[in-house]
Design a protein around this motif. Structure first.
Motif, mmCIF file in Angstrom:
data_model
loop_
_atom_site.group_PDB
_atom_site.id
_atom_site.type_symbol
_atom_site.label_atom_id
_atom_site.label_comp_id
_atom_site.label_asym_id
_atom_site.label_seq_id
_atom_site.Cartn_x
_atom_site.Cartn_y
_atom_site.Cartn_z
ATOM 1 N N PHE A 102 40.846 20.201 -0.361
ATOM 2 C CA PHE A 102 40.836 18.777 0.002
ATOM 3 C C PHE A 102 40.872 18.599 1.522
ATOM 4 O O PHE A 102 40.125 17.793 2.091
ATOM 5 N N VAL A 103 41.751 19.335 2.196
ATOM 6 C CA VAL A 103 41.890 19.210 3.649
ATOM 7 C C VAL A 103 40.586 19.582 4.348
ATOM 8 O O VAL A 103 40.117 18.872 5.260
ATOM 9 N N LEU A 104 39.991 20.681 3.927
ATOM 10 C CA LEU A 104 38.751 21.129 4.571
ATOM 11 C C LEU A 104 37.615 20.145 4.332
ATOM 12 O O LEU A 104 36.808 19.886 5.243
ATOM 13 N N TYR A 105 37.541 19.567 3.119
ATOM 14 C CA TYR A 105 36.480 18.585 2.849
ATOM 15 C C TYR A 105 36.653 17.355 3.745
ATOM 16 O O TYR A 105 35.674 16.854 4.326
ATOM 17 N N ILE A 106 37.883 16.863 3.870
ATOM 18 C CA ILE A 106 38.136 15.685 4.713
ATOM 19 C C ILE A 106 37.776 15.982 6.167
ATOM 20 O O ILE A 106 37.141 15.164 6.859
ATOM 21 N N MET A 107 38.132 17.174 6.634
ATOM 22 C CA MET A 107 37.812 17.549 8.013
ATOM 23 C C MET A 107 36.302 17.580 8.235
ATOM 24 O O MET A 107 35.799 17.040 9.238
ATOM 25 N N MET A 108 35.567 18.207 7.333
ATOM 26 C CA MET A 108 34.111 18.306 7.499
ATOM 27 C C MET A 108 33.454 16.932 7.426
ATOM 28 O O MET A 108 32.501 16.643 8.168
ATOM 29 N N THR A 109 33.966 16.073 6.569
ATOM 30 C CA THR A 109 33.406 14.722 6.452
ATOM 31 C C THR A 109 33.629 13.924 7.734
ATOM 32 O O THR A 109 32.721 13.238 8.224
ATOM 33 N N LEU A 110 34.839 14.027 8.300
ATOM 34 C CA LEU A 110 35.136 13.330 9.558
ATOM 35 C C LEU A 110 34.279 13.873 10.699
ATOM 36 O O LEU A 110 33.789 13.101 11.545
ATOM 37 N N LEU A 111 34.106 15.180 10.757
ATOM 38 C CA LEU A 111 33.272 15.772 11.800
ATOM 39 C C LEU A 111 31.840 15.252 11.725
ATOM 40 O O LEU A 111 31.223 14.934 12.752
ATOM 41 N N ARG A 112 31.304 15.161 10.503
ATOM 42 C CA ARG A 112 29.927 14.681 10.332
ATOM 43 C C ARG A 112 29.819 13.214 10.750
ATOM 44 O O ARG A 112 28.829 12.805 11.374
ATOM 45 N N PHE A 113 30.829 12.409 10.421
ATOM 46 C CA PHE A 113 30.791 10.994 10.791
ATOM 47 C C PHE A 113 30.836 10.835 12.312
ATOM 48 O O PHE A 113 30.046 10.085 12.904
ATOM 49 N N ILE A 114 31.767 11.542 12.960
ATOM 50 C CA ILE A 114 31.903 11.442 14.417
ATOM 51 C C ILE A 114 30.636 11.939 15.112
ATOM 52 O O ILE A 114 30.164 11.348 16.088
ATOM 53 N N TRP A 115 30.071 13.027 14.605
ATOM 54 C CA TRP A 115 28.892 13.636 15.234
ATOM 55 C C TRP A 115 27.705 12.667 15.275
ATOM 56 O O TRP A 115 26.995 12.594 16.279
ATOM 57 N N THR A 116 27.485 11.945 14.194
ATOM 58 C CA THR A 116 26.364 11.005 14.149
ATOM 59 C C THR A 116 26.715 9.666 14.786
ATOM 60 O O THR A 116 25.861 9.025 15.404
ATOM 61 N N GLN A 117 27.961 9.233 14.645
ATOM 62 C CA GLN A 117 28.349 7.929 15.187
ATOM 63 C C GLN A 117 28.300 7.932 16.718
ATOM 64 O O GLN A 117 27.948 6.920 17.333
ATOM 65 N N PHE A 118 28.643 9.066 17.347
ATOM 66 C CA PHE A 118 28.637 9.151 18.804
ATOM 67 C C PHE A 118 27.337 9.760 19.339
ATOM 68 O O PHE A 118 27.288 10.247 20.467
ATOM 69 N N ASP A 119 26.313 9.739 18.501
ATOM 70 C CA ASP A 119 24.936 10.097 18.903
ATOM 71 C C ASP A 119 24.779 11.536 19.377
ATOM 72 O O ASP A 119 23.870 11.848 20.155
ATOM 73 N N PHE A 120 25.649 12.437 18.899
ATOM 74 C CA PHE A 120 25.369 13.854 19.142
ATOM 75 C C PHE A 120 24.145 14.282 18.325
ATOM 76 O O PHE A 120 23.457 15.236 18.678
ATOM 77 N N ALA A 121 23.933 13.577 17.229
ATOM 78 C CA ALA A 121 22.699 13.712 16.444
ATOM 79 C C ALA A 121 22.180 12.296 16.218
ATOM 80 O O ALA A 121 22.812 11.509 15.517
ATOM 81 N N LYS A 122 21.061 11.970 16.854
ATOM 82 C CA LYS A 122 20.578 10.593 16.848
ATOM 83 C C LYS A 122 19.742 10.299 15.613
ATOM 84 O O LYS A 122 18.795 11.019 15.300
#
Length: 666
Positions: free
Chosen positions: A316-336
């Motif tokens: 559960f912890v690892l899934y939440i971490m990976m999901t947050l990383l993906r959200f931050i990565w796209t939201q802050f335009d590291f991947a446009k």
């Protein structure tokens, strides 16, 4: 032999799960396949069943990655290359490092190398799994394209990192500098080898096409062997076999225009073959998960009663971490990802985060963990497999539940009922045209049977309607035969013989003992009433003559042949009337029943005539029919009775049916 039987059972489980999903697609097919594996775990033959870990990378992942590569839209990939590499390489590496570090801190028993191996296993996303859980919702196009491209390369990134981590576990040595150098060598080297091999393999295939050696029996096996050959060559020089396979697949996709020089039959066979193989291989991995879970859980329970709860929490912890990383990565335009406003940007980021579904590649890597290290059993192998399974299940369940609330429901451009109705109208019009222009020839009967399959049949035939149709056709045949008798076109013996044949036809197609008895009684009464007194008198005289006359066996045979020949010519008259009647009464409501009744009369007609439809005439007639259908749809679209989208669906149906029909007749 036992191994072959066990593998066949795995395939059978996949087929069963897919069949259930085709009928009840309420839950993603992956859950059904896992359930099928759980059922197989109760089969005694599968106790302690294990496939060699190397088989997963070689036999399963290489095939899946090659297929993904050759089906990738190269132009779209190049357009989004920056975003794709950002997600599939940079974010993948960061995720592996973060997941590995957190895992090592939370569970110190896991060495850093082992924790990084776990990160490499659970990082790759699965576009096929994403498609299965988003089949009923409308995913933003840009986000879906990005997910598909990402899964192509982050699989390879995860596998390269996984191999490096396993090598560190085996050797007991890990260096950041050497790790980066090894990663770059394996990553870039795999791509270069794949590109070179791809061009060579495509060049050989085009040479075979130019030499007209492009039959399915040559090209299909040649293409299926491609990922195996590329993988083995790449691994033999210590570069990534998986990346090489991906690059070779991309070259195949890039050269599709040249490869389309092959026959239509080959393209159909090739596409169908890869689709089936991809579906089976994906399904086998999920079935193996369900098959292995009970034994994995049992081993964990024997070791430590609390380990299962800890590993579930870790998942559960690892899934939440990976999901947050993906959200931050796209939201802050590291991947446009292109968005028209802030709301679209938030939505794309949410979709990218929640759609980080893990599936086949994650499972395959988990199962490819070595069974032993330095001659000793791999102590934490079951732990890694279990955590990977937990992450996969969570990543499937969460978007399945959440995405329908944040995304609009997918609405088909063409309503299924409208399409079905339009197909029926098109087929009915074509049947009437064939019946009007070509009459009751054997070719026209066969063509009507062929184009009848174009309908979308979703209902069972109504037995009552079929019974009424047989009643009416019986009356028509009887009236025609009686008219022929009254005009002296047939003799009383021929009349009786035909009526006997007709009675058998009616009885054969009636349902139930009671129905058959009613037909027999009614037929007998009608047959007796229909004969005039003079006819019955002539019949008695003929019987007396026959009693006195003894014919030789040759004369009997001659008589039988003569009677059979007469039945052929006599049957053609009522058959034509019946066909005209069935065409005239066919409507949208009874088309299925009419088609079945027509088919029964066609079979009898062919049996009596003793001949078969001319293939050349049949092909010529098919060309006319398909052109007539095309014109019919065109006129409906022009008059705005059909929408352009509906017309395009029908045009596609006609083109596909035409292609399949003529390939079948070759």
């Amino acid at each position: 032999m036992e191994t072959v039987f066990l593998v066949l059972l795995l395939v059978a489980a996949v087929v069963l799960a897919n069949a259930i999903y085709a009928r009840f697609n309420i839950v993603p097919v992956a859950f059904l396949q896992i359930g099928a594996g759980l059922v197989l775990s109760f089969v005694p033959l599968y106790k302690n069943f294990e496939l060699e870990p190397e088989l997963f990378l070689f036999a399963i992942i290489s095939m899946l990655m090659f297929n993904d590569g050759q089906n990738t839209n190269i132009r779209r990939l190049m357009h989004q290359m920056g975003t794709t590499l950002s997600l599939s390489v940079v974010l993948a590496i960061i995720t592996i490092l973060v997941v590995g570090s957190v895992t090592h801190v939370l569970i110190p028993q896991f060495s850093l190398a082992l924790a990084l191996a776990l990160g490499a296993i659970i990082t790759p996303t699965d576009a096929v799994a994403v498609s299965s859980i988003t089949s009923k919702v409308l995913v933003p196009k840009e986000a879906m394209n990005t997910l598909e491209n990402e899964s192509l390369f982050n699989d390879a990134s995860g596998i390269v990192a996984f191999n490096l981590a396993i090598a560190s576990i085996v050797t007991g040595k890990f260096s950041v500098v050497s790790g980066v150098e090894s990663f770059m060598y394996v990553f870039i080297g795999g791509i270069l080898v794949g590109l070179v091999m791809g061009y060579i393999i495509v060049a050989i295939r085009i040479m075979l096409i130019n030499m007209r050696v492009d039959t399915p029996s040559v090209i299909v096996p040649y293409t299926l062997l491609t990922p195996f050959a590329v993988y083995l060559i790449a691994e033999s020089i210590d570069v990534s076999g998986i990346l090489a396979v991906v690059a070779t697949g991309l070259i195949h996709g890039l050269q599709q225009d040249r490869l389309r020089l092959t026959t239509s039959r080959l393209q159909i066979v090739m596409g169908t073959t890869w689709s089936i193989i991809s579906s089976i291989l994906n399904g086998i991995v999920f079935v193996l998960l369900g098959l292995s879970l009970p034994e994995v859980i049992q081993n964990l329970q024997q070791r430590d009663t609390g380990s299962i709860a800890i590993l579930v929490g870790l998942g559960f912890v690892l899934y939440i971490m990976m999901t947050l990383l993906r959200f931050i990565w796209t939201q802050f335009d590291f991947a446009k990802i292109r968005a028209w406003n802030f709301h679209d940007k938030i939505m794309n980021s949410l979709v990218m985060a929640l759609s980080g579904v893990h599936g086949t590649i994650t499972l395959a890597m988990a199962f490819s963990l070595p069974l032993t290290i330095k001659g000793q059993p791999f102590a934490y192998r079951n732990d890694i497999i279990f955590v990977a399974a937990v992450v996969i299940l969570i990543s499937l369940i969460v978007p399945t539940l959440v995405l329908p609330f944040i995304l609009p429901k997918k609405v088909s451009v063409v309503d299924g009922d409208d399409l079905s109705r339009a197909k029926s109208e098109m087929v009915r019009d074509a049947v009437k045209m064939v019946q009007h222009q070509y009459g009751d020839s054997l070719e026209s009967g066969e063509i009507i049977r062929i184009i009848g399959s174009q309908r979308t049949v979703e209902k069972r035939p109504n037995k009552s309607v079929m019974s009424n149709l047989f009643d009416e056709t019986f009356k028509i045949e009887k009236a025609v035969i009686e008219d022929m008798l009254s005009k002296g076109e047939i003799t009383i013996q021929e009349f009786n013989l035909y009526m006997m044949m007709l009675r058998k036809t009616i009885i054969d197609h009636s349902n139930g003992f009671r129905k058959q008895m009613i037909f027999i009684i009614r037929f007998t009464v009608i047959a007796k009433i229909s004969l005039s007194k003079s006819a019955r008198k002539r019949r008695r005289e003929i019987r007396k003559i026959k009693k006195r006359k003894r014919s030789s066996s040759r004369e009997d045979a001659t008589e039988r042949n003569y009677q059979w020949g007469r039945m052929r010519s006599i049957e053609a008259v009522p058959y034509k009337k019946v066909m005209l009647y069935l065409t005239s009464v066919m409507t949208e409501k009874n088309e299925v029943e009419v088609e079945l009744v027509r088919r029964s009369f066609d079979q009898r007609h062919r049996r009596l005539s003793g001949s078969r439809a001319s293939q050349a005439n049949q092909n010529e007639l098919l060309v006319t029919v398909f052109q007539h259908e095309h014109n019919f749809v065109q006129s409906k679209v022009s008059s705005e009775e059909y929408s352009h989208e509906l017309g395009n669906e029908l045009y596609q149906q006609i083109s596909t049916d035409q292609l399949v029909s003529f390939q079948t007749f070759d």
